[in-house]
Every structure is written in C-alpha cells, then in structure tokens.
Design an enzyme around this catalytic site. Structure first.
Site: not given
Ligand code: NDP
Ligand code: OXD
Length: 321
Positions: A236, A284
C-alpha cells in the site's frame, strides 16, 4: 437464515474495477439471491445481509443494520479498518490463487527487471548504444520479502526457485523451506542487512505505516553486484515515506524503486515519481482482481456460512489485517 440481499459497493472508476462487471458476476454466482449495486434508492437497508465492497467510504455501511458478513473484494482491508462506524460483523478478505499468482508475476517481473539491468538496457536501446555490461547470476542477490502471508510466501518461493537467495520478515515466526525467516521488531535489522532487493508485501496498519523509510533504506545490504539496493512496493502507498524514497534515490542510498502503490491514488500529475529515471511505476495493478474467481469465492463462503460452516480469511480487527 433466508435469502438476504447481497449489496455491492465499489468505489472505483478504473476499468479493472467496473461495478457492472461485479454485478454480472454475482448475479451468475448467486442464483435466487437479490444482488444490488449501491447506491440504490429503492433498497430497504434492512434487507441487506451481505456486502461485497471495495474502498467503501467511512459511514457507507453503517445503515445496514442486518448485515451478517462484509466481504472485501481485495486482500488489503485498510480502507475498511479506517471506518470507525463499520458494522461489527465478520470482515472477510480475499485470499485466492488467481490474485496470488498475479502478484507473484509482478514481484518476479520487477525483481528480474532490476537483476537483469533492464533500466540500463532500455536506456542503451534508446541511445542506440551496443554496450553489454557484466551480468551476474541470480544467486548473487538476496531478495528480502517484508510480509510472509499469502502473497509474500508465494513470491518468496517463486524467487527461490529462480535461484535468488531469499530472506523474509513477518510479525510472527515462520518456517519456509529454503528461506531464512526473521520476525518482529527484533528481527528487522538482521533481515535488512542481508537484503539487496527489498520487496514490501505488508498490509497497511498503524504498525506498518511508513515502514519504508530512510532508516530502513540505510540498513539495506550494498555488498552485491547491484551496488545500491532496490525497493519494490506492491503493498500500500502509505507503507512508504515518499519524500524519503526520492531523497534516497537522488543521493544513491537506493539504486532504483518499483512502485505499484502511492499515498495518493491516482498519482497526481505533478508527482516527481512519474518522470524519475530510477522509478518504474505501475497504477496499482500488480495483482488485478479477477471478478470470476472472487465472486465464486464469496458465493461459496455465503453458502457455507448459511449452512453453519466457518468463514475463511476473516480479518483480525485488533491486528488490522
Ligand atoms: P496476509 O495477511 O496474508 O499477510 C500479511 C503478512 O504481513 C503476514 O506475514 C504478517 O505477519 C505480516 N505483517 C503484518 N503486520 C506486520 C508487522 N507489523 N511486522 C511484520 N510483519 C507484519 O496478506 P496478503 O499477503 O494477502 O496481502 C498483503 C498486502 O498486499 C495486502 O494487505 C494489500 O495491502 C497488498 N495487496 C496489494 C495488491 C496490489 O495490487 N498492489 C493486491 C493485493 C494485495 P504474520 O504472518 O506473522 O501475521
Ligand atoms: C488488494 C488490492 O488489496 O488490489 O487486493 O490492492
């Protein structure tokens, strides 16, 4: 429980998020259920049991007092978490193979782009310059993945399969074959000190806001054929401190940046990112959402929920993701 209405609320004018496309998909996947596109002046809010949403504005869901589940149509729920009036019902996010595969493509594409010196090669082409440079092997670089969830873990595995050394960082401890995993605030510096290319796939929460900042860039590993480290952010926009990125690119702390997300989207016309020679930007669309697979995923969750089964991928509201 009855056939409560499914309301769709998509706040995006982008071609890849057309509300009419979502309506057609949900009509096909939810036979027998009333599916409405918001806003709908004829709708009684009390009839709505399910909401499928993308970037609802704060307050837009507050009137739906009989809501049972909110389905976010993407993976990131930061827009919803910012809404203090969000009904207190389960909030489900997307975690499906199609979205994960698309993000893996984006991450692999951009890591390879920097590894294979594509910025230099494209510039050489424009200047009609036949000047190949030494090309190192993938194993000469360590890619650090911030966030080892659905998306980060898949990208980490794909990069490992291509021969990169891969390290990862998450909130809780993880074990992934072939990947050195670090976690928590205590593990961050050791993770950064190994990373030549830093890929950010974190959710946006109060803990992760502006995590991509000057202090973090200064700790990245410069001891690789790349020289200056590179960042790739597909999480993000608010995960990045944008003035810090520009300063770091200009003073050589960073060699390049691939950015899919920005603090303000669409990116304003006067943003210096548009024309910065060390920036590769995309609007994005790293992992464009596939309405077919996601509407099936939501419809299957509703069916399971109505027959007493558990919802999957429910957001933990205290963690914010
Ligand atoms: P998940 O919830 O599956 O994974 C999030 C990861 O981040 C986990 O490993 C979590 O740790 C880690 N995390 C969260 N907070 C912290 C912190 N404070 N310190 C360290 N690690 C942290 O999410 P996804 O993988 O499905 O998606 C990740 C992000 O990608 C979404 O939230 C979204 O913002 C972004 N996204 C962007 C898209 C785009 O088109 N650009 C499309 C889709 C998603 P833990 O495993 O320990 O919980
Ligand atoms: C998502 C994105 O969060 O598209 O899926 O950014």
């Amino acid at each position: 429980m009855g056939n409560g209405t499914l309301a769709i609320l998509v706040n995006s004018a982008m071609q890849n998020w057309l509300p009419s496309r979502w309506k057609a998909r949900f009509d096909a996947e939810c036979p027998g259920r009333r599916v409405v596109l918001l806003p709908d002046g004829a709708l009684d809010p009390a009839d709505v049991h399910y909401a499928a949403v993308w970037k609802p504005r704060p307050g837009e869901l507050a009137a739906f007092r009989n809501l049972r589940v909110i389905f976010n149509l993407g993976a990131g729920v930061d827009a919803l978490m910012a809404d203090r009036s969000l009904p207190d019902v389960p909030l489900v996010r997307v975690s499906v193979g199609d979205l994960t595969d698309r993000m893996t493509e984006y991450v692999v594409l951009h890591v390879l782009m920097h590894h294979r010196q594509e910025l230099y090669l494209r510039e050489s082409q424009r200047a009609k310059r036949w000047e190949p440079k030494y090309q190192w092997a993938a194993s000469a670089l360590t890619v650090g993945i911030m966030g080892l969830g659905t998306l980060g873990a898949a990208s980490a595995r794909a990069l490992r399969a291509l021969g990169f050394r891969v390290v990862g960082w998450s909130r809780s401890a993880k074990q992934i074959d072939g990947i050195a995993c670090f976690h928590g605030a205590d593990g961050l510096d050791a993770f950064l000190r190994q990373s030549n290319i830093l890929v950010c796939l974190l959710p946006l929460t109060p803990d992760t806001q502006h995590v991509l900042n000057r202090d973090v860039f200064a700790k990245l590993n410069r001891d690789s054929p790349l020289g200056a480290p590179v960042i790739v952010n597909a999480g993000r926009g608010a995960l990045q401190n944008e003035p810090d990125i520009l300063r770091a690119l200009d003073d050589g702390t960073l060699g390049a940046a691939s950015l899919d997300v920005f603090e303000t989207e669409p990116l304003p016309q006067d943003s210096p990112f548009w024309s910065h020679p060390k920036v590769v930007l995309t609007p994005h669309n790293a992992a464009d959402t596939d309405a077919d697979e996601i509407s099936k995923y939501v419809a299957a969750q509703i069916t399971r929920f109505e027959s007493g089964g558990a919802l999957e991928n429910v957001v933990d509201r205290t963690r914010g993701y």
